[in-house]
Design an enzyme around this catalytic site. Structure first.
Site, PDB file in Angstrom:
ATOM      1  N   LYS A 111      -1.468   6.724  -8.756  1.00 43.71           N
ATOM      2  CA  LYS A 111      -0.127   6.718  -9.355  1.00 43.71           C
ATOM      3  C   LYS A 111      -0.098   7.438 -10.696  1.00 43.71           C
ATOM      4  O   LYS A 111       0.934   7.977 -11.102  1.00 43.71           O
ATOM      5  CB  LYS A 111       0.385   5.277  -9.515  1.00 43.71           C
ATOM      6  CG  LYS A 111       0.763   4.625  -8.192  1.00 43.71           C
ATOM      7  CD  LYS A 111       1.461   3.298  -8.420  1.00 43.71           C
ATOM      8  CE  LYS A 111       1.930   2.685  -7.106  1.00 43.71           C
ATOM      9  NZ  LYS A 111       2.495   1.341  -7.298  1.00 43.71           N
ATOM     10  N   LYS A 192       0.322   6.873   3.740  1.00 37.65           N
ATOM     11  CA  LYS A 192       1.022   5.629   4.097  1.00 37.65           C
ATOM     12  C   LYS A 192       2.526   5.756   3.817  1.00 37.65           C
ATOM     13  O   LYS A 192       2.914   6.499   2.908  1.00 37.65           O
ATOM     14  CB  LYS A 192       0.417   4.436   3.355  1.00 37.65           C
ATOM     15  CG  LYS A 192       0.705   4.417   1.892  1.00 37.65           C
ATOM     16  CD  LYS A 192       0.358   3.073   1.244  1.00 37.65           C
ATOM     17  CE  LYS A 192       0.750   3.164  -0.226  1.00 37.65           C
ATOM     18  NZ  LYS A 192       0.608   1.985  -1.002  1.00 37.65           N
ATOM     19  N   LYS A 195       7.623   3.483  -0.568  1.00 41.30           N
ATOM     20  CA  LYS A 195       8.910   3.587  -1.259  1.00 41.30           C
ATOM     21  C   LYS A 195       8.906   4.727  -2.254  1.00 41.30           C
ATOM     22  O   LYS A 195       9.883   5.419  -2.441  1.00 41.30           O
ATOM     23  CB  LYS A 195       9.150   2.320  -2.093  1.00 41.30           C
ATOM     24  CG  LYS A 195       9.514   1.110  -1.338  1.00 41.30           C
ATOM     25  CD  LYS A 195       9.562  -0.082  -2.313  1.00 41.30           C
ATOM     26  CE  LYS A 195       9.298  -1.351  -1.567  1.00 41.30           C
ATOM     27  NZ  LYS A 195       8.764  -2.420  -2.394  1.00 41.30           N
TER      28      LYS A 195
HETATM   29  P1  AMP Z   1       5.128  -2.885  -2.162  1.00 34.97           P
HETATM   30  O1  AMP Z   1       6.259  -2.196  -1.474  1.00 34.97           O
HETATM   31  O2  AMP Z   1       4.130  -1.910  -2.692  1.00 34.97           O
HETATM   32  O3  AMP Z   1       5.561  -3.903  -3.145  1.00 34.97           O
HETATM   33  O4  AMP Z   1       4.352  -3.672  -1.017  1.00 34.97           O
HETATM   34  C1  AMP Z   1       4.748  -4.939  -0.532  1.00 34.97           C
HETATM   35  C2  AMP Z   1       3.881  -5.378   0.613  1.00 34.97           C
HETATM   36  O5  AMP Z   1       4.014  -4.473   1.718  1.00 34.97           O
HETATM   37  C3  AMP Z   1       2.377  -5.396   0.273  1.00 34.97           C
HETATM   38  O6  AMP Z   1       1.785  -6.497   0.930  1.00 34.97           O
HETATM   39  C4  AMP Z   1       1.874  -4.099   0.831  1.00 34.97           C
HETATM   40  O7  AMP Z   1       0.515  -4.136   1.142  1.00 34.97           O
HETATM   41  C5  AMP Z   1       2.735  -3.965   2.085  1.00 34.97           C
HETATM   42  N1  AMP Z   1       2.887  -2.540   2.453  1.00 34.97           N
HETATM   43  C6  AMP Z   1       3.382  -1.546   1.673  1.00 34.97           C
HETATM   44  N2  AMP Z   1       3.371  -0.363   2.321  1.00 34.97           N
HETATM   45  C7  AMP Z   1       2.846  -0.622   3.551  1.00 34.97           C
HETATM   46  C8  AMP Z   1       2.569   0.189   4.708  1.00 34.97           C
HETATM   47  N3  AMP Z   1       2.836   1.504   4.709  1.00 34.97           N
HETATM   48  N4  AMP Z   1       2.029  -0.412   5.790  1.00 34.97           N
HETATM   49  C9  AMP Z   1       1.765  -1.743   5.802  1.00 34.97           C
HETATM   50  N5  AMP Z   1       1.999  -2.554   4.763  1.00 34.97           N
HETATM   51  C10 AMP Z   1       2.528  -2.018   3.635  1.00 34.97           C
END
Ligand code: AMP
Ligand code: TRP
Length: 326
Positions: A111, A192, A195
């Site tokens: 990041k 991956k 967002k």
């Molecule tokens: P975040 O959007 O970074 O706050 O992630 C929230 C949750 O979603 C966390 O448990 C991440 O590990 C999971 N997560 C985020 N992106 C992915 C993805 N591409 N595939 C699977 N899990 C994800």
């Protein structure tokens, strides 16, 4: 009953990766565990985000949680910024973590790369995450694969603190699913779905219409072969579609492949599965968006319940480290 804790950042729309890697499992766990789910607004401040976007995304994320089936009577749903113990414990843990171990976090490196202004909170973010988890005497943390290193750090900090100051924290386990823990970008299937970095075409938002979902799957990047086979290394696009289909239906991606004749059929099957999964969420979300009072009331109640658990844990850590009580 196991104490479960997890968090999601309100930094934009929730997507298919968040749903399959996290949210879907949060809903399952609230039925059997003592679950705490946190919308981590303070974490969203580690990258540039306007006050209006943060405010709106926090409410929207809460509404999407409720729409997805998170039930405030079965678990505790709250906003991190409503419970001041999170930042208070984070300080004590910053005094436990070392600069070197934070610099080694791969997500920090990813990041921070290419930015001329890196907020110092981006470096200390995994310590705040450790505080989130440790405040609740958490046994299990359900997350996607990208949080593995952060949770290793959480475990190390808990053990180090306990070793230095006497047993204070429960050392948590992580729960990363075998299928659906790393959903990839539909346009760049070696990255991956995210967002912050995926293009709108590469990401399926929880709020996308069925027509948008279908179009995005139809245009998903595959490869120049024709064989439907699960092989993430050599066939990342096709394998991602199989993984999505499997995670949506509770099946096994390699086992599904022989039953699917063409890439077109695979894309259609994945689109249909996701449309079916998201349809009830979209419907309930539309109702909740028209009723922000219900969402705000649920969050208020959640913050009270969370603080009742967090306050004594913080107190315990403060006494252990040598801070005087008032
Ligand atoms: P975040 O959007 O970074 O706050 O992630 C929230 C949750 O979603 C966390 O448990 C991440 O590990 C999971 N997560 C985020 N992106 C992915 C993805 N591409 N595939 C699977 N899990 C994800
Ligand atoms: N860092 C996580 C992410 O970006 C979100 C998060 C913050 C979290 N605190 C947490 C996840 C505590 C699990 C437990 O996805």
């Amino acid at each position: 009953m196991a104490r479960v804790f997890s968090g999601i950042q309100p930094s934009g729309t929730l997507h298919l990766g968040n749903y399959l890697g996290a949210l879907q499992r949060f809903v399952q766990r609230q039925e059997v565990d003592d679950a705490y789910y946190c919308i981590v607004d303070l974490h969203a401040l580690t990258l540039e985000i306007s006050p209006e976007v943060l405010r709106q995304a926090t409410i929207d994320t809460a509404a999407l949680f409720l729409a997805a089936g998170i039930d405030p009577d079965r678990c505790v749903l709250f906003v991190q910024g409503h419970v001041p113990e999170h930042t208070q414990l984070a300080w004590l843990l910053e005094c436990t973590a070392s600069y070197g171990e934070l610099q080694r976090m791969t997500q920090f490196k990813d990041k921070a790369q290419g930015r001329d202004q890196v907020r110092s909170s981006l470096l200390t973010y995994p310590v705040l995450m450790a505080a989130d988890v440790l405040l609740y005497d958490t046994n299990i943390v359900p997350v996607g694969d990208d949080q593995r290193q952060h949770l290793e750090l959480t475990r190390n900090l808990a053990e180090r603190f306990n070793h230095r100051y006497g047993k204070t924290f429960v050392v948590p386990e992580m729960d990363i699913p075998e299928i659906g823990a790393r959903i990839m970008d539909l346009q760049v299937p070696t990255k991956k779905m995210s967002k912050s970095t995926s293009s709108p075409q590469g990401l399926i938002a929880l709020s996308d219409t069925p027509a948008e979902i279908e179009r995005k799957f139809r245009r998903a990047v595959t490869d120049s072969e024709t064989e439907v086979r699960y092989d993430p290394e050599h066939k990342p696009g096709v394998s991602n579609l199989l993984e999505i289909l499997a995670a949506a239906n509770g099946a096994d991606p390699a086992g599904l492949a022989p039953g699917i004749a063409s890439y077109g059929e695979l894309k259609q099957a994945a689109a249909d599965a996701v449309i079916e999964l998201f349809a009830p969420v979209r419907e309930r979300y539309a109702e909740l968006a028209a009723d922000p009072g219900t969402v705000a009331a649920a969050l208020r109640k959640g913050a009270e319940k969370a603080e009742a658990i967090a306050a004594p844990t913080l107190e315990r850590a403060q006494r252990a480290i040598g801070l005087l009580s008032t």
